[in-house]
Design a protein around this motif. Structure first.
Motif, PDB file in Angstrom:
ATOM      1  N   GLY A 245      34.393  -3.584 -10.540  1.00 22.45           N
ATOM      2  CA  GLY A 245      34.630  -2.615 -12.719  1.00 22.45           C
ATOM      3  C   GLY A 245      33.337  -2.596 -12.595  1.00 22.45           C
ATOM      4  N   GLN A 246      32.494  -4.158 -12.278  1.00 24.45           N
ATOM      5  CA  GLN A 246      30.929  -3.695 -12.851  1.00 24.45           C
ATOM      6  C   GLN A 246      29.652  -3.061 -11.987  1.00 24.45           C
ATOM      7  OE1 GLN A 246      30.039  -7.954 -12.753  1.00 24.45           O
ATOM      8  NE2 GLN A 246      31.786  -8.120 -13.838  1.00 24.45           N
ATOM      9  N   LYS A 247      29.054  -2.473 -13.441  1.00 23.56           N
ATOM     10  CA  LYS A 247      27.714  -1.297 -13.141  1.00 23.56           C
ATOM     11  C   LYS A 247      26.684  -1.883 -12.793  1.00 23.56           C
ATOM     12  CE  LYS A 247      29.957   2.665 -15.704  1.00 23.56           C
ATOM     13  NZ  LYS A 247      29.204   3.928 -16.909  1.00 23.56           N
ATOM     14  N   TRP A 248      25.895  -2.104 -11.823  1.00 15.01           N
ATOM     15  CA  TRP A 248      25.353  -2.812 -11.813  1.00 15.01           C
ATOM     16  C   TRP A 248      23.733  -1.718 -10.614  1.00 15.01           C
ATOM     17  CZ3 TRP A 248      26.959  -6.421  -7.617  1.00 15.01           C
ATOM     18  CH2 TRP A 248      27.943  -7.653  -7.978  1.00 15.01           C
ATOM     19  N   ILE A 249      22.728  -2.195 -10.795  1.00 18.98           N
ATOM     20  CA  ILE A 249      20.899  -1.479 -10.872  1.00 18.98           C
ATOM     21  C   ILE A 249      20.976  -2.596 -10.522  1.00 18.98           C
ATOM     22  CG2 ILE A 249      18.677  -0.431 -11.323  1.00 18.98           C
ATOM     23  CD1 ILE A 249      20.008  -0.066 -14.229  1.00 18.98           C
ATOM     24  N   THR A 250      20.004  -2.193  -8.499  1.00 16.16           N
ATOM     25  CA  THR A 250      19.587  -2.641  -7.643  1.00 16.16           C
ATOM     26  C   THR A 250      18.784  -2.471  -7.161  1.00 16.16           C
ATOM     27  OG1 THR A 250      20.394  -2.007  -5.653  1.00 16.16           O
ATOM     28  CG2 THR A 250      21.396  -3.681  -7.399  1.00 16.16           C
ATOM     29  N   VAL A 251      17.185  -2.862  -6.646  1.00 13.85           N
ATOM     30  CA  VAL A 251      15.919  -3.044  -6.151  1.00 13.85           C
ATOM     31  C   VAL A 251      16.140  -3.236  -4.695  1.00 13.85           C
ATOM     32  CG1 VAL A 251      13.316  -3.920  -6.445  1.00 13.85           C
ATOM     33  CG2 VAL A 251      15.037  -4.337  -8.022  1.00 13.85           C
ATOM     34  N   ASN A 252      15.971  -2.009  -4.667  1.00 17.87           N
ATOM     35  CA  ASN A 252      15.344  -2.251  -2.610  1.00 17.87           C
ATOM     36  C   ASN A 252      15.082  -3.777  -2.569  1.00 17.87           C
ATOM     37  OD1 ASN A 252      15.174  -1.733   0.005  1.00 17.87           O
ATOM     38  ND2 ASN A 252      14.957   0.299  -0.320  1.00 17.87           N
ATOM     39  N   PRO A 253      15.449  -4.639  -1.889  1.00 16.51           N
ATOM     40  CA  PRO A 253      15.111  -5.980  -0.709  1.00 16.51           C
ATOM     41  C   PRO A 253      13.938  -5.912   0.068  1.00 16.51           C
ATOM     42  CG  PRO A 253      17.056  -5.597  -0.516  1.00 16.51           C
ATOM     43  CD  PRO A 253      17.261  -4.535  -0.824  1.00 16.51           C
ATOM     44  N   TYR A 254      13.673  -4.398   1.017  1.00 19.58           N
ATOM     45  CA  TYR A 254      12.581  -3.815   1.469  1.00 19.58           C
ATOM     46  C   TYR A 254      11.047  -4.217   0.118  1.00 19.58           C
ATOM     47  CZ  TYR A 254      16.184  -4.047   5.398  1.00 19.58           C
ATOM     48  OH  TYR A 254      17.613  -4.068   6.456  1.00 19.58           O
ATOM     49  N   ILE A 255      11.141  -3.620  -0.293  1.00 18.87           N
ATOM     50  CA  ILE A 255      10.271  -3.716  -1.560  1.00 18.87           C
ATOM     51  C   ILE A 255       9.869  -5.060  -1.905  1.00 18.87           C
ATOM     52  CG2 ILE A 255       9.177  -2.191  -3.185  1.00 18.87           C
ATOM     53  CD1 ILE A 255      10.621   0.285  -2.414  1.00 18.87           C
TER      54      ILE A 255
ATOM     55  N   MET B 228       1.027  -0.979   0.235  1.00 22.38           N
ATOM     56  CA  MET B 228      -0.078   0.055  -0.027  1.00 22.38           C
ATOM     57  C   MET B 228       1.120   1.565  -0.213  1.00 22.38           C
ATOM     58  SD  MET B 228      -3.263  -1.228   2.578  1.00 22.38           S
ATOM     59  CE  MET B 228      -4.467   0.113   2.707  1.00 22.38           C
ATOM     60  N   GLU B 229       1.742   1.161   0.197  1.00 23.62           N
ATOM     61  CA  GLU B 229       2.986   2.503   0.563  1.00 23.62           C
ATOM     62  C   GLU B 229       3.539   2.582  -0.298  1.00 23.62           C
ATOM     63  OE1 GLU B 229       3.535   4.644   3.354  1.00 23.62           O
ATOM     64  OE2 GLU B 229       2.120   3.244   4.508  1.00 23.62           O
ATOM     65  N   LEU B 230       3.597   1.793  -1.092  1.00 26.17           N
ATOM     66  CA  LEU B 230       4.228   2.083  -3.191  1.00 26.17           C
ATOM     67  C   LEU B 230       3.355   2.410  -3.391  1.00 26.17           C
ATOM     68  CD1 LEU B 230       5.986  -1.660  -4.102  1.00 26.17           C
ATOM     69  CD2 LEU B 230       6.936   0.703  -4.250  1.00 26.17           C
ATOM     70  N   ASP B 231       1.720   2.156  -3.185  1.00 23.77           N
ATOM     71  CA  ASP B 231       0.536   2.631  -4.175  1.00 23.77           C
ATOM     72  C   ASP B 231       0.320   4.447  -3.835  1.00 23.77           C
ATOM     73  OD1 ASP B 231      -1.442   2.779  -5.770  1.00 23.77           O
ATOM     74  OD2 ASP B 231      -3.004   2.981  -4.258  1.00 23.77           O
ATOM     75  N   LYS B 232       0.746   4.965  -2.802  1.00 20.03           N
ATOM     76  CA  LYS B 232       0.637   5.889  -2.136  1.00 20.03           C
ATOM     77  C   LYS B 232       2.424   6.864  -2.075  1.00 20.03           C
ATOM     78  CE  LYS B 232      -1.355   5.294   2.122  1.00 20.03           C
ATOM     79  NZ  LYS B 232      -0.853   4.879   3.562  1.00 20.03           N
ATOM     80  N   ARG B 233       3.333   6.038  -3.027  1.00 15.00           N
ATOM     81  CA  ARG B 233       4.475   7.391  -2.583  1.00 15.00           C
ATOM     82  C   ARG B 233       4.997   7.238  -4.022  1.00 15.00           C
ATOM     83  NH1 ARG B 233       6.791   7.961   1.983  1.00 15.00           N
ATOM     84  NH2 ARG B 233       6.141   7.093   4.057  1.00 15.00           N
TER      85      ARG B 233
ATOM     86  N   ILE C 235      13.313   4.898   3.829  1.00 14.49           N
ATOM     87  CA  ILE C 235      12.405   4.853   4.268  1.00 14.49           C
ATOM     88  C   ILE C 235      11.196   3.320   4.229  1.00 14.49           C
ATOM     89  CG2 ILE C 235      11.812   7.361   3.861  1.00 14.49           C
ATOM     90  CD1 ILE C 235       9.311   6.450   1.204  1.00 14.49           C
ATOM     91  N   TRP C 236      11.934   2.828   2.873  1.00 11.02           N
ATOM     92  CA  TRP C 236      11.339   1.329   3.381  1.00 11.02           C
ATOM     93  C   TRP C 236      11.677  -0.171   4.390  1.00 11.02           C
ATOM     94  CZ3 TRP C 236       7.166   2.470  -0.786  1.00 11.02           C
ATOM     95  CH2 TRP C 236       7.824   3.622  -1.282  1.00 11.02           C
ATOM     96  N   ALA C 237      12.741   0.279   4.861  1.00  9.52           N
ATOM     97  CA  ALA C 237      13.116  -0.607   5.621  1.00  9.52           C
ATOM     98  C   ALA C 237      12.280  -0.334   7.165  1.00  9.52           C
ATOM     99  CB  ALA C 237      14.278  -0.489   5.752  1.00  9.52           C
ATOM    100  N   LYS C 238      11.637   0.173   7.388  1.00  9.50           N
ATOM    101  CA  LYS C 238      10.665   0.945   8.805  1.00  9.50           C
ATOM    102  C   LYS C 238       9.316   0.073   8.646  1.00  9.50           C
ATOM    103  CE  LYS C 238       8.836   5.128   7.766  1.00  9.50           C
ATOM    104  NZ  LYS C 238       8.474   6.446   8.413  1.00  9.50           N
ATOM    105  N   PHE C 239       9.013  -0.194   7.239  1.00  6.25           N
ATOM    106  CA  PHE C 239       7.120  -0.624   6.748  1.00  6.25           C
ATOM    107  C   PHE C 239       8.171  -1.895   6.947  1.00  6.25           C
ATOM    108  CE2 PHE C 239       7.160   3.009   3.876  1.00  6.25           C
ATOM    109  CZ  PHE C 239       6.319   3.956   4.582  1.00  6.25           C
TER     110      PHE C 239
END
Length: 115
Positions: A76-86, A1-6, A105-109
């Motif tokens: 030496g590599q470029k990475w994109i990560t997704v927040n594991p709390y999400i 629900m927080e994703l939908d709000k933010r 902010i996502w770690a607190k939910f």
């Protein structure tokens, strides 16, 4: 629900799209979500999604500003990560990925699980 709000609708759609590429353990976006696949960049993601590069770049930068994703250079590599709390796959994570996002902010939910 927080994703939908933010997050905006384009941001939410992008997060859903990105979930197909999240790897177990480190949350790096890789081809087929497989640790043996190469790390994907924004240009490749835009091509896969059939979206203009600049459009996806702006959305990704907004997601970075909201701590949904992060950019890294490791070994030496470029990475994109997704927040594991999400969004994550699996239950065991590399310590560096948890540390990187632990103050977001996502770690607190708390997760609301149903049985």
């Amino acid at each position: 629900m927080e994703l939908d709000k933010r997050l905006s609708n384009p941001e939410l759609a992008t997060v859903i799209f990105l979930m197909h590429f999240v790897c177990y353990g480190d949350c790096v976006l890789r081809k087929n979500g497989d640790s043996r696949g190469h790390a994907l960049n924004i240009k490749e993601l835009a091509e896969i999604r059939d979206m203009k590069y600049d459009t996806l770049r702006k959305i990704m930068n907004s997601l970075k500003d909201k701590d949904v994703i992060g950019y890294h250079v490791r070994g030496g590599q470029k990475w994109i990560t997704v927040n594991p709390y999400i969004l994550c796959r699996g239950v065991q994570f590399e310590p560096w990925i948890i540390k990187f996002y632990e103050d977001s902010i996502w770690a607190k939910f708390k997760l609301h699980r149903t049985k």
